[in-house]
Design a protein around this motif. Structure first.
Motif, PDB file in Angstrom:
ATOM      1  N   LYS A 215      43.431  42.671  38.703  1.00 35.37           N
ATOM      2  CA  LYS A 215      43.346  42.763  37.434  1.00 35.37           C
ATOM      3  C   LYS A 215      45.243  42.921  37.153  1.00 35.37           C
ATOM      4  O   LYS A 215      45.380  42.286  36.398  1.00 35.37           O
ATOM      5  CB  LYS A 215      43.195  42.951  36.741  1.00 35.37           C
ATOM      6  CG  LYS A 215      40.995  42.934  36.463  1.00 35.37           C
ATOM      7  CD  LYS A 215      40.255  44.107  36.040  1.00 35.37           C
ATOM      8  CE  LYS A 215      38.917  43.755  36.080  1.00 35.37           C
ATOM      9  NZ  LYS A 215      38.638  41.781  36.093  1.00 35.37           N
ATOM     10  N   GLU A 216      45.655  43.858  37.565  1.00 36.47           N
ATOM     11  CA  GLU A 216      47.313  44.238  37.086  1.00 36.47           C
ATOM     12  C   GLU A 216      48.471  43.177  37.887  1.00 36.47           C
ATOM     13  O   GLU A 216      49.125  43.391  37.734  1.00 36.47           O
ATOM     14  CB  GLU A 216      47.387  45.645  37.807  1.00 36.47           C
ATOM     15  CG  GLU A 216      47.413  46.112  39.555  1.00 36.47           C
ATOM     16  CD  GLU A 216      45.925  46.143  39.545  1.00 36.47           C
ATOM     17  OE1 GLU A 216      46.199  46.809  40.641  1.00 36.47           O
ATOM     18  OE2 GLU A 216      45.235  46.377  39.185  1.00 36.47           O
ATOM     19  N   ALA A 218      47.294  40.026  37.959  1.00 33.64           N
ATOM     20  CA  ALA A 218      46.503  38.839  37.614  1.00 33.64           C
ATOM     21  C   ALA A 218      47.755  37.306  36.230  1.00 33.64           C
ATOM     22  O   ALA A 218      48.103  36.791  37.222  1.00 33.64           O
ATOM     23  CB  ALA A 218      45.133  38.850  36.383  1.00 33.64           C
ATOM     24  N   GLU A 256      36.382  37.078  34.850  1.00 35.74           N
ATOM     25  CA  GLU A 256      36.706  37.790  35.353  1.00 35.74           C
ATOM     26  C   GLU A 256      38.455  38.478  34.730  1.00 35.74           C
ATOM     27  O   GLU A 256      39.684  38.590  35.118  1.00 35.74           O
ATOM     28  CB  GLU A 256      36.647  37.536  37.076  1.00 35.74           C
ATOM     29  CG  GLU A 256      35.318  37.116  37.407  1.00 35.74           C
ATOM     30  CD  GLU A 256      34.479  39.325  36.887  1.00 35.74           C
ATOM     31  OE1 GLU A 256      35.336  40.082  37.201  1.00 35.74           O
ATOM     32  OE2 GLU A 256      34.095  39.222  36.503  1.00 35.74           O
ATOM     33  N   ALA A 257      39.665  36.705  33.750  1.00 36.33           N
ATOM     34  CA  ALA A 257      40.174  37.294  33.937  1.00 36.33           C
ATOM     35  C   ALA A 257      40.637  38.569  32.763  1.00 36.33           C
ATOM     36  O   ALA A 257      39.612  38.762  31.724  1.00 36.33           O
ATOM     37  CB  ALA A 257      40.788  35.673  32.718  1.00 36.33           C
ATOM     38  N   PRO A 258      42.117  39.533  33.401  1.00 36.43           N
ATOM     39  CA  PRO A 258      41.593  40.419  32.568  1.00 36.43           C
ATOM     40  C   PRO A 258      41.997  40.112  30.966  1.00 36.43           C
ATOM     41  O   PRO A 258      42.574  38.439  30.088  1.00 36.43           O
ATOM     42  CB  PRO A 258      43.257  40.957  32.625  1.00 36.43           C
ATOM     43  CG  PRO A 258      42.766  40.531  34.538  1.00 36.43           C
ATOM     44  CD  PRO A 258      42.123  39.977  34.100  1.00 36.43           C
TER      45      PRO A 258
END
Length: 530
Positions: A215-216, A218, A256-258
């Motif tokens: 996530k960090e 993306a 799943e996109a932050p």
């Protein structure tokens, strides 16, 4: 990438597909699942409501949708006496086995006429002919001009044909597309088909799985970064949006996109501009966005994990991919397709087309039925893996057999598509129990219900609150309950003598189905009454 007017169109859902022919122009059909000539899988014949259809060794002609001419089943072990199928206007189908024709439904050999309800036909009923050929009785579109492998997707089911039509309708437009479906159902294949049919076909197609990116990272991976924007950044980094410039970007697992990435996706969908990490000036990109998810985005919105405006922007056009259990008529074609891929490098393609007409089928009929009846929670991906395991595990063998691992994997059945024959639906008894899960019923409870119902399966099913078709599966899983087919000839003859030919007394003594017992007695010539 300018915002387009929103059009929310999706494929028919499972509930609508199961309603039967009353809700659409669908008609009953018979599709080949398994045949000694394995490459014939997928051929079909439609059942007319105007007259009966005779199926035998020499009639009718089975053909692939959109192709012709067809061919007869032509297996020398099939009877020349036809099995008759009569499709009713209300969706029911009546089957009348011909004299000498061996027809089995989920292991039960039919000795007389059977009628399948509209619900059973919609769910799909596998039929074994002579233990060598497997047909699926199901619903199909009455006509199709499309080849079954159109758009590089294997199958000719109603659900897949609708997906193909939606692809053709949206492919040449510059609207974002949201593909929804279960894991392993082939969402990326649909994204690729949209790209190949679009004006962008000669530009890049970039596929990104958001669930596989930390996530960090993306935002950097998607939108790029400028030199020095973070520790270790020693040069400008191009993101996936820039890599897909002029073409199509496929974002799998978009759920799943932050949160920060969701905001950036909203901007690029609205303006066609991205901000690489560390960049203060926007960069214009020309990208057609296709996203996919197996997540319930509406639920994520309620939980505050997904932005409602982003869902609206992504689903400029929505396509629902049917799971494999809703397209059982495609299982035979898919199995053949994957088997060919595995057999070719092994040099064993001859397995699919034996030289001798009397050769044993490489895919046994009983195994083909299990494949059709399986629930396929992993969908096409799971089927591909099962085929690979079967082919490699039986390398050099004349026919496929399950090992312990696959036996366990295919043990779970979908009760709605169990394929057991049932009588004409009767009105439920006034005292019938509420519907229950068959898995909740113990062997002791099943036995008690059968005894209380005089071994009449419909009455027992009503007592237990399950469908009649589930009784057969429960009996198979209850080693303490016998079937008429498992009784020895000696035991049957002895009981017949002791009960003076009274079938009802024999049912009480042997504790088996009366209908099945009468069939066995007829086979032995013991003069059982009708």
């Amino acid at each position: 990438m300018r915002e387009q007017p929103l059009v929310d169109i999706s494929t028919v859902d499972a509930v609508e597909r199961r309603r039967g022919p009353q809700s659409s122009s669908l008609v009953p059909a018979l599709t080949l699942v398994s045949h000694p000539m394995a490459d014939r899988a997928g051929e079909r014949v439609l059942l007319s409501t105007q007259r009966g259809v005779a199926v035998s060794r020499n009639e009718p002609a089975f053909m692939r949708p959109g192709q012709g001419p067809g061919a007869h089943l032509a297996d020398p072990f099939l009877s020349r006496k036809p099995v008759m199928f009569f499709a009713q206007p209300d969706g029911r189908v009546r089957l009348e086995p011909g004299e000498g024709s061996r027809v089995a439904v989920a292991g039960l050999v039919l000795e007389g006429p059977w009628e399948f309800s509209a619900e059973e036909v919609a769910a799909g009923v596998p039929l074994e002919l002579a233990g060598r050929v497997v047909l699926l009785l199901h619903l199909a579109e009455p006509a199709s001009a499309e080849a079954p492998d159109a758009l590089d997707m294997v199958g000719s089911s109603v659900g897949l044909q609708r997906v193909r039509r939606l692809i053709e309708q949206v492919a040449d437009l510059n609207v974002p597309v949201l593909i929804r479906g279960e894991t392993g159902s082939g969402k990326e294949l649909i994204a690729q088909a949209i790209h190949r049919r679009s004006p962008r076909r000669h530009k890049p197609f970039v596929s990104v799985n958001l669930g596989a990116i930390p996530k960090e990272l993306a935002a950097v991976e998607l939108f790029g970064a400028r030199k020095g924007s973070f520790t270790g950044s020693v040069r400008d980094q191009e993101g996936f949006f820039q890599a897909a410039h002029g073409g199509t970007l496929f974002l799998d697992e978009v759920g799943e996109a932050p949160p920060e990435v969701q905001v950036m996706l909203l901007r690029v969908l609205g303006t066609g501009e991205i901000y690489p990490v560390g960049e203060r000036s926007p960069v214009t990109v020309d990208v057609r966005l296709v996203a996919a998810t197996d997540a319930l985005l509406e639920q994520q919105i309620q939980e505050g994990r997904f932005k409602a405006p982003l869902l609206h922007r992504l689903s400029g056009f929505a396509i629902r991919v049917p799971p494999l259990r809703e397209r059982r008529e495609d299982v035979g074609m898919l199995f053949h397709h994957f088997a060919r891929e595995e057999l070719e490098p092994l040099g064993e393609l001859k397995r699919l087309s034996p030289e001798e007409a009397t050769a044993e089928p490489w895919l046994p009929a009983a195994l083909a039925v299990r494949l059709v009846r399986h629930d396929w929670p992993g969908n096409i991906r799971q089927l591909r893996n099962v085929v690979r395991q079967l082919v490699i595990g039986n390398r050099g063998q004349p026919r496929l057999q399950l090992d312990a691992q696959l036996e366990a994997e295919l043990a779970t059945l979908n009760a709605a598509a169990s394929g057991r024959p049932s009588e004409r639906p009767a009105a439920p008894a006034a005292s019938a129990s509420p519907r229950r899960k068959p898995s909740d019923i113990t062997p002791q409870e099943l036995l008690a219900a059968l005894r209380e119902s005089g071994w009449e399966f419909q009455a027992a099913a009503d007592r237990l609150g399950i469908f009649r078709t589930s009784i057969y599966d429960l009996i198979e899983r209850s080693p303490g309950i016998r079937t008429a087919g498992s009784l020895s000839v000696e035991e049957l003859k002895r009981c017949h003598r002791e009960c003076a030919g009274d079938v009802n007394a024999m049912v009480r003594k042997l504790e088996v189905s009366k209908r099945a017992l009468v069939r066995r007695l007829k086979e032995l010539g013991l003069g059982a009454p009708e």
